[in-house]
Enzyme design. Structure first.
Site, PDB file in Angstrom:
ATOM      1  N   ASP A   1       0.860  -1.170   0.000  1.00  0.00           N
ATOM      2  CA  ASP A   1       0.000   0.000   0.000  1.00  0.00           C
ATOM      3  C   ASP A   1       0.906   1.232   0.000  1.00  0.00           C
ATOM      4  O   ASP A   1       2.043   1.171   0.450  1.00  0.00           O
ATOM      5  CB  ASP A   1      -0.876  -0.033   1.256  1.00  0.00           C
TER       6      ASP A   1
ATOM      7  N   ASP B   1      -6.915  -3.019   3.714  1.00  0.00           N
ATOM      8  CA  ASP B   1      -5.799  -3.871   3.308  1.00  0.00           C
ATOM      9  C   ASP B   1      -5.934  -5.302   3.826  1.00  0.00           C
ATOM     10  O   ASP B   1      -5.215  -6.200   3.375  1.00  0.00           O
ATOM     11  CB  ASP B   1      -4.471  -3.296   3.841  1.00  0.00           C
TER      12      ASP B   1
ATOM     13  N   ASN C   1      20.255 -46.083   1.416  1.00  0.00           N
ATOM     14  CA  ASN C   1      20.264 -47.187   2.380  1.00  0.00           C
ATOM     15  C   ASN C   1      19.125 -48.162   2.137  1.00  0.00           C
ATOM     16  O   ASN C   1      19.306 -49.391   2.216  1.00  0.00           O
ATOM     17  CB  ASN C   1      20.169 -46.633   3.810  1.00  0.00           C
TER      18      ASN C   1
ATOM     19  N   ASN D   1      18.563 -44.645  12.123  1.00  0.00           N
ATOM     20  CA  ASN D   1      17.773 -43.447  11.819  1.00  0.00           C
ATOM     21  C   ASN D   1      17.908 -42.398  12.910  1.00  0.00           C
ATOM     22  O   ASN D   1      18.086 -41.208  12.651  1.00  0.00           O
ATOM     23  CB  ASN D   1      16.308 -43.855  11.664  1.00  0.00           C
TER      24      ASN D   1
END
Length: 843
Positions: A324, A593, A657, A682
């Site tokens: 704006d 806005d 893997n 993991n």
């Protein structure tokens, strides 16, 4: 009524079956029954529980929940519960932010007054705004909020503040009349808008649209809609779908092959499910949360409050920044720029006359007079006010008569300021640069040219005239005529001091600034050209209306400035940019806005903005400055890239893997890794990944917007996954044919090589530059060292038997480290070639 401003009053009354005496109570009751009350539709809001459940709909989240349940089923409780806790925390944060958004509409509605003076049964009554209906006639006065969209019937010196809707800084004068249907919202002088308020004057107006159909209502409707997914959120979903497809395919094939090879059904099923856990990037929600939290913390230190965490990463991919004008690019307040005589020269005497006029006028307080008086503080206490001719909407003039002091020989002085054309009409002469007086006709053409020039440069231009009066004159009978034209007063909403540098830096970062304003095109062009935008690349609101979204998304790519734009058009512009493939930010501070802020990928407001704008925003600036957005863009890219680093590491290592285990399971008589060993692998490799959030980012990656590129991620996953898998097969060969490894021996050796190589390659793929030219963070290095020591400690500790592991001979240990080292060298060389041929998709 559509286009009601194009009706004359009698036609509008006829259309609404009303009259100048208003409605009767019976008629009003019937209309309320037909059209409903003057309130907004209250849609049934989702319960807090349903909002919470909606946080779990992402494919990646569903995969992780499945992985967690599987881990618990396999009696790996710690891993399962860790995943669930991560998901729960991440979803809870998202839920808290979304539930707050429900208050936006309520705060918007609270800004409207609750009663109005309505003509019913022939007399005016104070009634609740909810009981107003179509065809009602209301009376308005200074300070009143407008309860619905209305057409003026009577107007007496009426001005309104419409900044909440249009963004206009200056007051808007209102008058009765008929306008063309194509007239823009800010130019509809015969209309009053719900949610705006009267600054001065009074009048009567016909209600033509009730709450839900008003311009204000369009804003509330858009705010009540659920946020659409941002680009980052869409990227996460697409990535989740990719993992889901790859996982399903691999798991199905592995399970099928193991059954064909006559391996235990249950064992094969457990192995396949464990692989699915191994392929899933379990730490992704945690990585994202840590990344975003650190980014939000850094931004808060610079006066930027992050309400919606995902918006940080959207900063990184932002390609277009819409803003704006008023209060964002400009300071949002009227300033006296200059006071010029007929020849365009600065005149201190003219400035003083303007100060006298503003100081002694006693009409309504307005920004024009405030700007004149704040420009220079002069003491006018020695002067005495004799009379005032108040501002008139007919002639657009305001005059004061004062008794001067010695500086003007104690004469009586009349000073009149107002619209240039009106000042010109009352002037008989003009004052030259040397103080001489000449006939106004000699310079009329020149004055009009000057006025047009100043107006085209974006100034609000007023004229000022004066004359001295004889002591014998009666001030109360004196009229504004036979005046001396003194000069021009030029007003402007000045640019913010740093805005030019901000726009220049944004362009260097690959972010294009677009200005959206309700102001007229001349002002918009002038402001735009000052900050580096192309004034010829402009689109007006009346032209924009003729485009559909699909047409507009091609047009907007070649537009720098949008002028004379209505509130609902701002949202349309943002949607068009998004459909054109841009990642869009929008910054604004008014109620008008809010819809555009809400629909943007990055909605930005300021701490002094309307509550509705702040509630709709994902970023709130504690300082009304665009400068901090530059650091926000870089922080967003840094956060986004660190998230992608984890994805690169996790997908390539995990894919490699899993591919290796799938192949090994076909020729080995035992499982390459036990389910619990897969989960431990993991967990160990994921811990250093958490530290990627603290990692440094190469400057080359910060120069341009970054976005999700699934093709790039797929290529990266396949290329580096295959290289990882090749070295896994080298490890298999060494363990089986050189060291004659049996089941536990093999599983321990491969788990060691798998973890070490994954962490070594993490250091390599975290940057596109050579590893020795991109310094990793200390936390990342420390995490890798600690995990390596922990893994070796587990292998050689008494607890190894519980995990199905055995002590490895030193020569095997060294061989595994050597394979990992060679793998790192190959990965480094491959990375150089990969980035020569591939790069992030950028705008």
């Amino acid at each position: 009524m559509k286009n009601f401003w194009s009706y004359d009053i009698d036609d509008a009354l006829k259309e609404l079956k009303s009259g100048r005496d208003g409605l009767t109570s019976q008629e009003a009751a019937e209309r309320i029954e037909t059209y409903g009350k003057n309130v907004f539709d209250e849609k049934k809001a989702s319960s807090n529980f349903m909002i919470f459940l909606s946080q779990f709909k992402s494919p990646i989240t569903l995969i992780l929940i499945f992985a967690a349940i599987l881990s618990i089923f396999l009696k790996d409780y710690s891993d399962g519960f860790i995943i669930l806790i991560i998901i729960l925390i991440s979803s809870l944060l998202s839920y808290l932010h979304e539930s707050k958004a429900k208050d936006a509409v309520k705060k918007l509605l609270s800004s409207v007054s609750v009663t109005s003076s309505v003509l019913r049964d022939g007399s005016f009554k104070e009634l609740d705004n909810a009981d107003l209906t179509l065809g009602d006639i209301i009376k308005v006065k200074t300070g009143d909020m407008i309860p619905a969209d209305c057409l003026l019937i009577e107007s007496n010196s009426l001005t309104t503040d419409e900044s909440s809707l249009t963004g206009e800084t200056f007051p808007v004068e209102k008058s009765c009349g008929k306008l063309d249907a194509s007239t823009g919202l800010s130019a509809r002088k015969n209309s009053l808008w719900m949610g705006t308020h009267l600054i001065s004057g009074s009048g009567k107006a016909l209600i033509v649209n009730l709450a839900k159909d008003t311009e204000f209502g369009k804003i509330t409707n858009s705010l009540s809609q659920r946020d659409s997914d941002t680009d980052f959120e869409k990227g996460i979903k697409n990535f989740g779908n990719l993992i889901l497809h790859v996982t399903t395919l691999l798991i199905g094939l592995i399970f099928l092959f193991n059954i064909v090879l006559n391996k235990s059904f249950l064992e094969s099923f457990m192995f396949a499910l464990a692989l699915s856990v191994g392929l899933t990037p379990q730490m992704l929600p945690a990585i994202i949360s840590v990344n975003l939290s650190q980014g939000a913390k850094k931004m808060s230190e610079q006066g930027v409050i992050v309400k919606k965490l995902n918006s940080i990463e959207n900063f990184g991919s932002m390609t277009v920044m819409c803003s704006d004008k008023t209060g964002t690019i400009t300071q949002g307040k009227v300033k006296l720029h200059s006071s010029l005589n007929f020849a365009g020269e600065n005149s201190e005497k003219l400035r003083k006359f303007a100060g006298l006029n503003s100081y002694f006028q006693e009409g309504y307080a307005n920004p024009i007079d405030e700007a004149i008086l704040s420009d220079k503080s002069e003491d006018f206490s020695a002067y005495k006010k004799l009379f005032e001719i108040p501002y008139s909407f007919e002639n657009k003039l305001l005059s004061v008569i004062v008794k001067t002091n010695d500086d003007f020989s104690n004469k009586n002085l009349m000073v009149t300021k107002g619209a240039f054309e009106s000042i010109l009409k009352i002037c008989k002469t003009y004052e030259g640069s040397d103080g001489s007086i000449g006939p106004i006709d000699d310079v009329v053409s020149s004055l009009k040219n000057s006025f047009n020039k100043y107006s085209s440069q974006g100034y609000r231009v007023l004229g000022l005239s004066y004359k001295f009066l004889d002591d014998s004159c009666d001030p109360e009978k004196e009229a504004a005529q036979d005046m001396i034209f003194k000069g021009f007063l030029l007003f402007i909403d000045p640019l913010k001091e740093d805005i030019r540098d901000v726009v220049s830096h944004m362009n260097k970062l690959g972010v294009a600034l677009k200005m959206i304003t309700g102001d007229n095109q001349e002002i918009a062009k002038n402001i735009g050209s000052q900050i580096g935008l192309n004034p010829e690349k402009i689109l007006l609101g009346e032209d924009l209306s003729s485009y559909s979204i699909s047409q507009l998304n091609k047009k907007v790519l070649d537009i720098d400035i949008f002028a004379e734009i209505s509130p609902n058009q701002k949202e349309k512009i943002i949607r068009s940019y998004k459909e054109a493939g841009e990642i869009v930010g929008y910054m604004g501070d008014g109620i008008n806005d809010a819809p555009a802020i809400k629909v943007a990928d990055v909605g930005i407001s300021v701490d002094t903005a309307a509550d509705t704008a702040k509630d709709a925003a994902s970023i709130v600036l504690l300082q009304n400055s665009l400068t901090v957005l530059l650091s926000g863009i870089k922080e967003g890219r840094r956060t986004f890239i660190n998230t992608l680093k984890y994805i690169f590491v996790a997908t390539s290592a995990n894919f490699g893997n899993m591919f290796s285990m799938a192949g090994a399971s076909l020729f080995l008589k035992f499982l390459p890794l036990l389910p619990k060993q897969i989960l431990l692998t993991n967990l160990l490799t994921d811990f250093p990944s958490l530290q990627i959030a603290s990692d440094s980012v190469d400057e080359d990656w910060l120069k341009n917007p970054v976005k999700w590129d699934m093709k790039f991620i797929k290529r990266f996953m396949v290329v580096f996954g295959i290289i990882s898998s090749l070295f896994d097969y080298v490890t298999f060969f060494v363990l089986i044919y050189i060291f004659k490894a049996k089941e536990s021996y093999f599983q321990t050796g491969w788990m060691l090589e798998s973890v070490i190589s994954a962490m070594v390659v993490m250091l390599i793929v975290r940057t596109a530059r050579p590893i020795f030219k991109s310094k990793p963070s200390k936390k990342l290095i420390l995490a890798i060292v600690c995990v390596s020591i922990l893994l070796v400690g587990i292998i050689y500790s008494p607890i190894n038997s519980y995990l199905g592991l055995v002590d490895l001979p030193i020569k095997v240990l060294l061989a595994m480290f050597l394979i990992s080292f060679v793998y790192a060298l190959v990965a480094e060389a491959l990375k150089k070639e990969f980035y020569k041929r591939n790069s992030f998709s950028r705008k």
